[in-house]
Scaffold this motif. Structure first.
Motif, PDB file in Angstrom:
ATOM      1  N   ALA A  45       0.830  -1.206   0.000  1.00 16.01           N
ATOM      2  CA  ALA A  45       0.000   0.000   0.000  1.00 16.01           C
ATOM      3  C   ALA A  45       0.864   1.254   0.000  1.00 16.01           C
ATOM      4  CB  ALA A  45      -0.923   0.002   1.205  1.00 16.01           C
ATOM      5  N   SER A  46       2.060   1.164   0.588  1.00 14.60           N
ATOM      6  CA  SER A  46       2.935   2.328   0.651  1.00 14.60           C
ATOM      7  C   SER A  46       3.469   2.710  -0.721  1.00 14.60           C
ATOM      8  CB  SER A  46       4.102   2.063   1.605  1.00 14.60           C
ATOM      9  OG  SER A  46       4.919   1.019   1.110  1.00 14.60           O
ATOM     10  N   GLU A  47       3.488   1.765  -1.647  1.00 16.83           N
ATOM     11  CA  GLU A  47       3.959   2.060  -2.997  1.00 16.83           C
ATOM     12  C   GLU A  47       3.126   3.159  -3.640  1.00 16.83           C
ATOM     13  OE1 GLU A  47       6.530   0.674  -4.532  1.00 16.83           O
ATOM     14  OE2 GLU A  47       6.987  -1.121  -3.391  1.00 16.83           O
ATOM     15  N   ALA A  48       1.822   3.191  -3.333  1.00 18.09           N
ATOM     16  CA  ALA A  48       0.956   4.210  -3.920  1.00 18.09           C
ATOM     17  C   ALA A  48       1.271   5.596  -3.368  1.00 18.09           C
ATOM     18  CB  ALA A  48      -0.502   3.868  -3.651  1.00 18.09           C
ATOM     19  N   LYS A  49       1.840   5.658  -2.157  1.00 14.53           N
ATOM     20  CA  LYS A  49       2.177   6.940  -1.549  1.00 14.53           C
ATOM     21  C   LYS A  49       3.511   7.452  -2.059  1.00 14.53           C
ATOM     22  CE  LYS A  49      -0.302   5.618   2.599  1.00 14.53           C
ATOM     23  NZ  LYS A  49      -0.162   5.091   3.950  1.00 14.53           N
ATOM     24  N   GLY A  50       4.327   6.592  -2.539  1.00 18.01           N
ATOM     25  CA  GLY A  50       5.644   6.949  -3.036  1.00 18.01           C
ATOM     26  C   GLY A  50       6.582   5.778  -2.857  1.00 18.01           C
ATOM     27  N   PRO A  51       7.460   5.543  -3.813  1.00 14.62           N
ATOM     28  CA  PRO A  51       8.332   4.368  -3.711  1.00 14.62           C
ATOM     29  C   PRO A  51       9.484   4.523  -2.722  1.00 14.62           C
ATOM     30  CG  PRO A  51       8.763   5.561  -5.739  1.00 14.62           C
ATOM     31  CD  PRO A  51       7.589   6.232  -5.086  1.00 14.62           C
ATOM     32  N   TYR A  52       9.680   5.738  -2.168  1.00 16.28           N
ATOM     33  CA  TYR A  52      10.768   5.982  -1.216  1.00 16.28           C
ATOM     34  C   TYR A  52      10.199   6.594   0.063  1.00 16.28           C
ATOM     35  CZ  TYR A  52      13.690   5.204  -5.291  1.00 16.28           C
ATOM     36  OH  TYR A  52      14.276   4.643  -6.399  1.00 16.28           O
ATOM     37  N   TYR A  53      10.968   6.533   1.143  1.00 14.64           N
ATOM     38  CA  TYR A  53      10.477   7.056   2.415  1.00 14.64           C
ATOM     39  C   TYR A  53      11.610   7.599   3.270  1.00 14.64           C
ATOM     40  CZ  TYR A  53      12.423   2.839   4.466  1.00 14.64           C
ATOM     41  OH  TYR A  53      13.297   1.853   4.847  1.00 14.64           O
ATOM     42  N   VAL A  54      11.245   8.463   4.195  1.00 16.61           N
ATOM     43  CA  VAL A  54      12.092   8.865   5.323  1.00 16.61           C
ATOM     44  C   VAL A  54      11.250   8.640   6.565  1.00 16.61           C
ATOM     45  CG1 VAL A  54      13.291  10.740   6.500  1.00 16.61           C
ATOM     46  CG2 VAL A  54      13.399  10.575   3.999  1.00 16.61           C
ATOM     47  N   ASP A  55      11.774   7.890   7.509  1.00 17.77           N
ATOM     48  CA  ASP A  55      11.064   7.562   8.743  1.00 17.77           C
ATOM     49  C   ASP A  55      11.796   8.233   9.907  1.00 17.77           C
ATOM     50  OD1 ASP A  55       9.577   6.407  10.761  1.00 17.77           O
ATOM     51  OD2 ASP A  55       9.680   4.385   9.938  1.00 17.77           O
ATOM     52  N   PHE A  56      11.167   9.264  10.473  1.00 19.56           N
ATOM     53  CA  PHE A  56      11.732   9.953  11.633  1.00 19.56           C
ATOM     54  C   PHE A  56      11.397   9.110  12.862  1.00 19.56           C
ATOM     55  CE2 PHE A  56      10.826  13.096   8.398  1.00 19.56           C
ATOM     56  CZ  PHE A  56      11.998  13.839   8.368  1.00 19.56           C
TER      57      PHE A  56
END
Length: 199
Positions: A45-56
């Motif tokens: 599901a996170s793929e639809a939000k963007g293929p990359y992430y930053v997790d604080f």
């Protein structure tokens, strides 16, 4: 010398037994790319939000806690970790309340263990924005040779990353767990970040 520096030193002296105990049992941690724990599955599901992430993230520690970031690609298990900590043992930590001490900017003990996490705020990026943010993180690591409890600490480090991404940030003198939770709150919990066009 500033009075709050002395107060910080006094507080750190009180915490020395806890810090010393934690330092005596912590193993060496590699400063390169690490594997995310198997208990943190990749969600499609996170793929639809963007293929990359930053997790604080914030986690427990022997004293006030620690703030750091995970960053990477949602479809991969490997993660990069960046944070700002004093290099060395409890003496460096205590000295960092009154002066600048050498720093480390990679993963520290506990950063990869989900059991230690006290707060997390993940935002997603497209590929172009991720390249800019990840390059900024690497530059910030290279440009952060020292740690100081009052001016160059872990919350100011992740706050610089958040500011670069266009997020509103809390004050740097906030405890890590509260900092990450406040960061999420100040940005309305938004999960997708789009960077402004480069000038």
């Amino acid at each position: 010398m500033r009075c709050f520096g002395l107060v910080g030193l006094a507080l750190s002296a009180l915490l020395l037994p806890c810090v010393a105990q934690a330092a005596s049992v912590r193993p060496a941690v590699a400063r390169t790319v690490h594997e995310a724990p198997r208990s943190a599955p990749v969600r499609r599901a996170s793929e639809a939000k963007g293929p990359y992430y930053v997790d604080f993230r914030a986690r427990t520690a022997a004293s006030w806690g620690h703030a750091f970031v995970w960053y990477g690609k949602t479809s991969e298990k490997a993660v990069d970790v960046a944070g700002l900590t004093p290099a060395g043992d409890e003496f460096a930590y205590m000295l960092g309340y009154v002066t600048f001490v050498p720093s480390e900017t990679g993963a520290s003990y506990g950063d990869l263990d989900p059991d230690y996490v006290t707060a997390s705020y993940r935002v997603y990026l497209n590929e172009a924005d991720a390249k800019r943010v990840f390059a900024y993180i690497k530059k910030l690591q290279a440009d952060s040779p020292v740690w100081n409890a009052e001016t160059a600490n872990c919350t100011s480090f992740i706050g610089s990353i958040a500011s670069f991404m266009g997020l509103d940030t809390p004050v740097r003198w906030t405890r890590p767990e509260e900092y990450v939770n406040k960061l999420r709150e100040m940005n309305g919990g938004r999960q997708v970040v789009r960077l402004a066009a480069e000038q």
